[in-house]
Design a protein around this motif. Structure first.
Motif, short mmCIF file in Angstrom:
data_model
loop_
_atom_site.label_atom_id
_atom_site.label_comp_id
_atom_site.label_asym_id
_atom_site.label_seq_id
_atom_site.Cartn_x
_atom_site.Cartn_y
_atom_site.Cartn_z
N MET A 84 0.84 -1.18 0.00
CA MET A 84 0.00 0.00 0.00
C MET A 84 0.89 1.25 0.00
O MET A 84 1.90 1.29 0.67
N ALA A 85 0.50 2.26 -0.75
CA ALA A 85 1.29 3.48 -0.88
C ALA A 85 1.26 4.32 0.39
O ALA A 85 0.30 4.25 1.16
N ASP A 86 2.32 5.09 0.56
CA ASP A 86 2.34 6.04 1.67
C ASP A 86 1.22 7.05 1.48
O ASP A 86 0.80 7.35 0.37
N ARG A 87 0.74 7.59 2.58
CA ARG A 87 -0.27 8.64 2.50
C ARG A 87 0.37 9.97 2.88
O ARG A 87 1.37 10.02 3.57
N ARG A 88 -0.26 11.03 2.45
CA ARG A 88 0.21 12.35 2.84
C ARG A 88 0.00 12.56 4.33
O ARG A 88 -1.00 12.10 4.89
N THR A 89 0.90 13.26 4.95
CA THR A 89 0.79 13.60 6.37
C THR A 89 -0.28 14.67 6.52
O THR A 89 -0.26 15.69 5.84
N ARG A 90 -1.22 14.43 7.43
CA ARG A 90 -2.35 15.34 7.63
C ARG A 90 -1.99 16.42 8.65
O ARG A 90 -1.57 16.10 9.77
N VAL A 91 -2.18 17.67 8.25
CA VAL A 91 -1.87 18.80 9.13
C VAL A 91 -3.09 19.72 9.22
O VAL A 91 -3.62 20.17 8.20
N TYR A 92 -3.50 19.99 10.43
CA TYR A 92 -4.61 20.91 10.71
C TYR A 92 -4.02 22.31 10.87
O TYR A 92 -3.08 22.51 11.65
N VAL A 93 -4.56 23.28 10.16
CA VAL A 93 -4.10 24.68 10.25
C VAL A 93 -5.04 25.42 11.20
O VAL A 93 -6.20 25.66 10.88
N ALA A 94 -4.54 25.76 12.38
CA ALA A 94 -5.33 26.46 13.40
C ALA A 94 -4.86 27.90 13.51
O ALA A 94 -3.66 28.16 13.53
N GLY A 95 -5.81 28.81 13.59
CA GLY A 95 -5.46 30.22 13.75
C GLY A 95 -6.69 31.08 13.78
O GLY A 95 -7.81 30.59 13.59
N PRO A 96 -6.52 32.35 14.03
CA PRO A 96 -7.66 33.26 14.08
C PRO A 96 -8.45 33.24 12.78
O PRO A 96 -7.87 33.13 11.70
N ILE A 97 -9.75 33.33 12.92
CA ILE A 97 -10.61 33.47 11.75
C ILE A 97 -11.43 34.75 11.90
O ILE A 97 -11.21 35.72 11.20
N SER A 98 -12.35 34.77 12.85
CA SER A 98 -13.28 35.90 12.95
C SER A 98 -12.77 37.04 13.83
O SER A 98 -13.26 38.16 13.73
N LYS A 99 -11.76 36.80 14.66
CA LYS A 99 -11.25 37.88 15.52
C LYS A 99 -10.21 38.67 14.73
O LYS A 99 -9.24 38.11 14.25
N GLY A 100 -10.43 39.96 14.61
CA GLY A 100 -9.53 40.79 13.82
C GLY A 100 -10.04 40.89 12.39
O GLY A 100 -11.24 40.85 12.13
N ASP A 101 -9.13 40.98 11.46
CA ASP A 101 -9.45 41.17 10.04
C ASP A 101 -9.75 39.81 9.40
O ASP A 101 -8.82 39.03 9.13
N LYS A 145 1.72 22.15 -1.31
CA LYS A 145 2.79 22.12 -2.31
C LYS A 145 4.02 21.37 -1.82
O LYS A 145 4.80 20.86 -2.62
N ALA A 146 4.18 21.27 -0.49
CA ALA A 146 5.31 20.53 0.10
C ALA A 146 4.99 19.05 0.26
O ALA A 146 5.81 18.29 0.77
N GLY A 147 3.78 18.64 -0.13
CA GLY A 147 3.44 17.22 -0.10
C GLY A 147 2.54 16.78 1.05
O GLY A 147 2.27 15.59 1.20
N TYR A 148 2.06 17.72 1.86
CA TYR A 148 1.20 17.41 2.99
C TYR A 148 -0.28 17.46 2.58
O TYR A 148 -0.61 17.95 1.50
N ALA A 149 -1.14 16.99 3.46
CA ALA A 149 -2.59 17.08 3.26
C ALA A 149 -3.13 18.03 4.33
O ALA A 149 -3.42 17.61 5.46
N PRO A 150 -3.23 19.33 4.03
CA PRO A 150 -3.69 20.29 5.04
C PRO A 150 -5.21 20.35 5.13
O PRO A 150 -5.91 20.17 4.14
N LEU A 151 -5.69 20.59 6.33
CA LEU A 151 -7.10 20.92 6.55
C LEU A 151 -7.12 22.38 6.97
O LEU A 151 -6.49 22.76 7.96
N ILE A 152 -7.84 23.21 6.20
CA ILE A 152 -7.84 24.66 6.42
C ILE A 152 -9.24 25.08 6.87
O ILE A 152 -10.10 25.37 6.06
N PRO A 153 -9.50 25.12 8.18
CA PRO A 153 -10.83 25.45 8.67
C PRO A 153 -11.25 26.89 8.37
O PRO A 153 -12.44 27.20 8.42
N HIS A 154 -10.31 27.73 8.01
CA HIS A 154 -10.62 29.12 7.67
C HIS A 154 -11.63 29.21 6.53
O HIS A 154 -12.39 30.16 6.43
N LEU A 155 -11.62 28.20 5.67
CA LEU A 155 -12.53 28.21 4.52
C LEU A 155 -13.98 28.00 4.93
O LEU A 155 -14.89 28.29 4.14
#
Length: 118
Positions: free
Chosen positions: A1-18, A35-45
């Motif tokens: 079975m092939a390697d999977r991309r490493t999953r990274v959660y992107v946490a940061g401000p969304i509604s506070k501030g700009d 682009k570096a080969g990871y599988a990011p989850l971007i909750p900002h969207l």
């Protein structure tokens, strides 16, 4: 079975501030990870899916609860700078479940490989 991309959660401000700048920063970090080969989850969207889900609303808590479930399946969490009660909760949840937390993208890239065994 092939390697999977490493999953990274992107946490940061969304509604506070700009909101627009916060989303731009979250997306920018997520794209760099992708682009570096990871599988990011971007909750900002989520602000485009449910713009009424602001802090203090039931919809906000639904989104955060959903995010916490994904964090448990991640290999790492990238914490972007800035005040955010939601991101603080996400970071605490990651730590509780043994998910490494990184405050710097360069450190994450140097410490967490982009591919994992399935």
């Amino acid at each position: 079975m092939a390697d999977r991309r490493t999953r990274v959660y992107v946490a940061g401000p969304i509604s506070k501030g700009d909101l627009k700048e916060n989303v731009r920063r979250g997306v920018s970090a997520g794209l760099r990870l992708l682009k570096a080969g990871y599988a990011p989850l971007i909750p900002h969207l989520s602000c485009y899916v449910d713009p009424e889900a602001l802090i203090g609303t039931l919809a906000y808590e639904w989104w955060l609860d959903s995010s916490l479930s994904f964090i448990e399946a991640c290999d790492g969490l990238l914490r972007l700078d800035g005040e955010s009660k939601g991101a603080d909760r996400e970071e605490a949840h990651a730590r509780l479940h043994g998910v490494p937390v990184f405050w710097d993208l360069g450190t994450l890239l140097g410490s967490l490989p982009a591919r994992r065994e399935p």
